[in-house]
Design an enzyme around this catalytic site. Structure first.
Site, PDB file in Angstrom:
ATOM      1  N   ALA A  44      50.380 -50.658  42.856  1.00 38.05           N
ATOM      2  CA  ALA A  44      49.375 -49.628  42.025  1.00 38.05           C
ATOM      3  C   ALA A  44      50.235 -48.985  41.517  1.00 38.05           C
ATOM      4  O   ALA A  44      50.625 -48.223  42.221  1.00 38.05           O
ATOM      5  CB  ALA A  44      48.331 -49.957  42.656  1.00 38.05           C
ATOM      6  N   THR A  50      48.636 -43.733  38.603  1.00 35.36           N
ATOM      7  CA  THR A  50      48.298 -42.240  39.027  1.00 35.36           C
ATOM      8  C   THR A  50      49.944 -41.471  38.345  1.00 35.36           C
ATOM      9  O   THR A  50      51.012 -41.887  37.909  1.00 35.36           O
ATOM     10  CB  THR A  50      48.577 -41.602  40.016  1.00 35.36           C
ATOM     11  OG1 THR A  50      47.586 -42.371  41.290  1.00 35.36           O
ATOM     12  CG2 THR A  50      48.432 -39.727  40.243  1.00 35.36           C
ATOM     13  N   PRO A  79      51.847 -37.714  36.992  1.00 35.97           N
ATOM     14  CA  PRO A  79      51.741 -36.189  37.574  1.00 35.97           C
ATOM     15  C   PRO A  79      50.970 -35.404  36.815  1.00 35.97           C
ATOM     16  O   PRO A  79      50.597 -33.948  37.406  1.00 35.97           O
ATOM     17  CB  PRO A  79      53.360 -35.493  37.182  1.00 35.97           C
ATOM     18  CG  PRO A  79      54.463 -37.140  36.646  1.00 35.97           C
ATOM     19  CD  PRO A  79      53.054 -38.080  36.241  1.00 35.97           C
ATOM     20  N   TRP A 132      52.900 -40.998  43.233  1.00 34.12           N
ATOM     21  CA  TRP A 132      52.330 -41.424  44.129  1.00 34.12           C
ATOM     22  C   TRP A 132      52.170 -42.498  44.193  1.00 34.12           C
ATOM     23  O   TRP A 132      51.032 -43.664  44.128  1.00 34.12           O
ATOM     24  CB  TRP A 132      50.821 -41.123  44.162  1.00 34.12           C
ATOM     25  CG  TRP A 132      51.900 -39.536  44.902  1.00 34.12           C
ATOM     26  CD1 TRP A 132      50.639 -38.239  43.888  1.00 34.12           C
ATOM     27  CD2 TRP A 132      51.940 -38.575  45.788  1.00 34.12           C
ATOM     28  NE1 TRP A 132      51.129 -37.323  44.495  1.00 34.12           N
ATOM     29  CE2 TRP A 132      51.721 -37.524  45.410  1.00 34.12           C
ATOM     30  CE3 TRP A 132      52.364 -39.041  46.587  1.00 34.12           C
ATOM     31  CZ2 TRP A 132      52.021 -36.775  46.743  1.00 34.12           C
ATOM     32  CZ3 TRP A 132      52.465 -38.372  47.959  1.00 34.12           C
ATOM     33  CH2 TRP A 132      52.175 -36.935  47.699  1.00 34.12           C
ATOM     34  N   ALA A 137      38.501 -51.508  46.371  1.00 36.74           N
ATOM     35  CA  ALA A 137      39.467 -50.701  46.955  1.00 36.74           C
ATOM     36  C   ALA A 137      39.437 -49.742  48.186  1.00 36.74           C
ATOM     37  O   ALA A 137      39.519 -49.352  49.476  1.00 36.74           O
ATOM     38  CB  ALA A 137      40.122 -50.540  46.001  1.00 36.74           C
ATOM     39  N   GLN A 168      43.215 -31.556  69.699  1.00 32.24           N
ATOM     40  CA  GLN A 168      42.942 -30.718  70.367  1.00 32.24           C
ATOM     41  C   GLN A 168      42.702 -30.787  72.114  1.00 32.24           C
ATOM     42  O   GLN A 168      42.824 -30.514  72.759  1.00 32.24           O
ATOM     43  CB  GLN A 168      41.203 -29.572  69.842  1.00 32.24           C
ATOM     44  CG  GLN A 168      40.869 -28.706  69.922  1.00 32.24           C
ATOM     45  CD  GLN A 168      41.475 -27.628  70.092  1.00 32.24           C
ATOM     46  OE1 GLN A 168      42.499 -27.224  69.072  1.00 32.24           O
ATOM     47  NE2 GLN A 168      41.752 -26.225  70.360  1.00 32.24           N
ATOM     48  N   GLY A 212      45.957 -30.596  73.874  1.00 31.67           N
ATOM     49  CA  GLY A 212      45.982 -29.090  73.273  1.00 31.67           C
ATOM     50  C   GLY A 212      47.337 -28.731  72.938  1.00 31.67           C
ATOM     51  O   GLY A 212      47.824 -29.482  71.517  1.00 31.67           O
ATOM     52  N   GLU A 241      42.822 -42.855  46.660  1.00 30.98           N
ATOM     53  CA  GLU A 241      41.426 -43.773  46.444  1.00 30.98           C
ATOM     54  C   GLU A 241      40.626 -42.981  46.188  1.00 30.98           C
ATOM     55  O   GLU A 241      39.147 -43.146  46.129  1.00 30.98           O
ATOM     56  CB  GLU A 241      41.136 -44.714  47.539  1.00 30.98           C
ATOM     57  CG  GLU A 241      42.576 -46.008  48.549  1.00 30.98           C
ATOM     58  CD  GLU A 241      43.296 -46.929  47.186  1.00 30.98           C
ATOM     59  OE1 GLU A 241      42.384 -47.102  46.664  1.00 30.98           O
ATOM     60  OE2 GLU A 241      44.337 -47.402  46.370  1.00 30.98           O
ATOM     61  N   ALA A 297      39.505 -38.444  45.855  1.00 31.17           N
ATOM     62  CA  ALA A 297      39.281 -37.321  46.649  1.00 31.17           C
ATOM     63  C   ALA A 297      38.006 -37.867  47.038  1.00 31.17           C
ATOM     64  O   ALA A 297      37.085 -37.928  46.395  1.00 31.17           O
ATOM     65  CB  ALA A 297      39.853 -36.826  46.244  1.00 31.17           C
TER      66      ALA A 297
END
Length: 563
Positions: free
Chosen positions: A288, A291, A293, A321, A417, A511, A514, A538, A540
């Protein structure tokens, strides 16, 4: 430890209470829609985009309320179906108790839109409605006895004993598909995924060939074009299992999903006959190319030009991207065909064939060049910036044969999508839980496995609960799409929640590890990087919330007009 140790409820009663509490939550959501609409819709029933931008917090707060409420409703529906089929067990009942206790608590106390943005009822004018929701008898049970320590410990004990939440979508064929892809992912992807990630290597061609044979790239393409014709729910099951092994495996089908939807919904008969069989078979891998810049989610400001020539079209401009750009064979390119029309009106989609590249020469064609974008995670396909300089296409490359339809055509694909992305997020969330559980059982501190410490056990319990809830919301959106109903709001909700859960699970999983979790040699480090992208691509999270909020206002306006 069982539920009745906390509250004297049978499993069936838990489900009945969940159904009642979900109905109360819907009433709360209706009040939120009404109050927010009063602030954002003018006397003429119009919504000013500038007002929505200025009032993003209010609009997005509504979106998160509605997403949470729909998640509760779909979780209750899942549990009710298990009750009706007599397959509701202790594990599922605990998930309902904990999940309803947590999400209802968020509705009345504060919803996290991001780690440092909490929207509370008072700021939306919902304080009185939140009090009413809190006072509902079914809601009160969950708030008092749902997400409590003993229930979380009981759920973790169930998971330790090997009990897994029911995962059937209610279809024997889909169950078989899940088993098939779970075996494939466990045998062919999971053992090598971390090594491929660390090497920043492409998913091997032989693995892609095997995925092609399994039908990954033609799940939603009609049987008349060589696809499986199974729909979005099947696509979710496949994507979830592949992404559970590695997000790259689950994402290989995303571009085929987008291209297949574009061509099937908007292509000419000739375009369908030429491209759909090749995409379904995996012979052609699409990418695809949307997008730019300086135009991420702002598609209306795209500057890439498509200029008519004597033989077709010439493409000039820059894109960024672009996933899997080098190894792809077909580009779906969004470009401006009419510069005199600002915004969306002058945009068109083109189907651009291209030669496959290599590591040495990623774009072996004079009119196209590109450079790789190095990324933290989401590897296996590679990201690129691309420049077109007189890239030539024939007249037949214009999708649908008509100019100026690109934005509309693209919007038709975003539902699928985003549902597919939500399924990827569910798979990543499962992987984080799998890794966290395994490490917590194996790692000993102070003379015992760390899973015996409540703060570790609690994390695992909530990881399991939220994964199930995100999964059910995603499956709901897929079913809506398969039914032929418009589901941009539902798809946005699924992507919004599932991406948050994937990141939360990955963070909690690290977490639990650790310091070891911060070491590249441990898989959880990869999962954390992979999970982070889900809130960005897809659409934000902020874009998703805006889409959902706008959709809710439109629904409210239409309902009032009909009344």
């Amino acid at each position: 430890m069982h539920i009745h140790a906390i509250h004297p409820l049978t499993h069936d009663t838990v489900v009945d209470l969940a159904v009642s509490a979900a109905a109360a939550a819907r009433r709360y959501c209706t009040a939120a829609e009404r109050i927010v609409a009063q602030n954002l819709i003018d006397q003429n029933g119009r919504v000013d985009p500038q007002t929505l931008n200025r009032e993003q917090r209010r609009l997005h707060g509504l979106a998160w309320i509605a997403t949470t409420v729909e998640t509760l409703a779909q979780t209750a529906s899942w549990a009710n179906s298990l009750k009706n089929s007599a397959t509701l067990g202790q594990t599922e009942a605990l998930i309902v108790m904990i999940g309803f206790g947590e999400y209802l608590g968020q509705l009345v106390g504060g919803l996290p839109m991001s780690p440092n943005e909490i929207v509370r009822p008072g700021e939306l004018g919902l304080a009185a409605d939140a009090t009413a929701l809190q006072s509902d008898p079914a809601v009160a049970v969950f708030l008092a006895s749902g997400n409590v320590a003993a229930n979380r410990a009981a759920l973790t004990a169930e998971l330790r004993a090997g009990h897994r939440p029911d995962e059937t979508p209610g279809d024997d064929t889909l169950d078989m598909i899940r088993d098939q892809f779970r075996r494939f992912a466990a045998e062919r992807i999971a053992p090598q995924a971390h090594a491929w990630h660390l090497a920043d290597a492409l998913v091997p061609d032989e693995v892609i060939a095997e995925m092609s044979e399994l039908g990954v790239f033609g799940i939603c393409i009609g049987t008349e074009y060589g696809g499986l014709g199974l729909g979005k729910l099947a696509m979710c099951v496949v994507t979830e299992e592949l992404s559970r092994a590695w997000i790259a495996a689950g994402s290989l089908g995303t571009r085929s999903e987008i291209a297949g939807d574009l061509i099937a919904s908007a292509g000419t008969p000739e375009q369908k006959a030429r491209w759909l069989p090749l995409i379904a078979s995996g012979e052609v891998l699409p990418t695809a190319v949307f997008t730019e810049p300086n135009a991420g989610s702002d598609l209306a400001s795209l500057r890439t030009r498509a200029t008519p020539t004597s033989t077709g079209w010439r493409i000039d401009g820059n894109k960024t991207w672009i996933t899997h750009a080098s190894r792809s064979d077909l580009m779906t390119i969004l470009a401006r065909t009419d510069p005199s029309k600002p915004g969306h009106g002058g945009l068109s989609v083109f189907l651009g064939p291209k030669p496959r590249g290599t590591d040495i020469d990623p774009f072996p064609i004079e009119t196209m060049s590109g450079s790789e974008i190095e990324v933290l995670g989401y590897r296996g396909m590679k990201e690129y910036e691309i420049a077109f300089d007189g890239f030539a296409l024939g007249a037949e490359a214009l999708l649908g044969g008509g100019e100026g339809q690109g934005f509309k055509q693209l919007m038709q694909t975003f539902e699928g999508a985003r549902i597919q992305t939500a399924a990827r997020a569910v798979g990543v969330a499962w992987k984080a839980l799998d890794l966290g559980m395994r490490y917590a059982l194996e790692r000993a501190q102070f003379g015992k496995p760390i899973i015996q410490f409540p703060r570790v056990s609690d994390k695992l319990a909530l990881m399991a609960v939220e994964t199930i809830m995100a999964r059910e919301l995603t499956y709901f959106a897929a079913r809506e799409k398969d039914s032929g109903r418009r589901c941009d709001v539902q798809a946005g909700m699924a992507k919004l929640l599932a991406a948050r859960v994937a990141w939360s699970n990955a963070d909690a999983g690290l977490q639990i590890h650790g310091g070891n979790g911060y070491a590249l040699e441990y898989e959880i480090s990869r999962v954390l990087c992979d999970a982070r992208i889900l809130n960005i691509f897809e659409g934000a999270a902020e874009i998703q919330a805006h889409v959902v909020g706008r959709g809710l206002l439109a629904r409210h306006r239409e309902a009032n007009a009909a009344a």
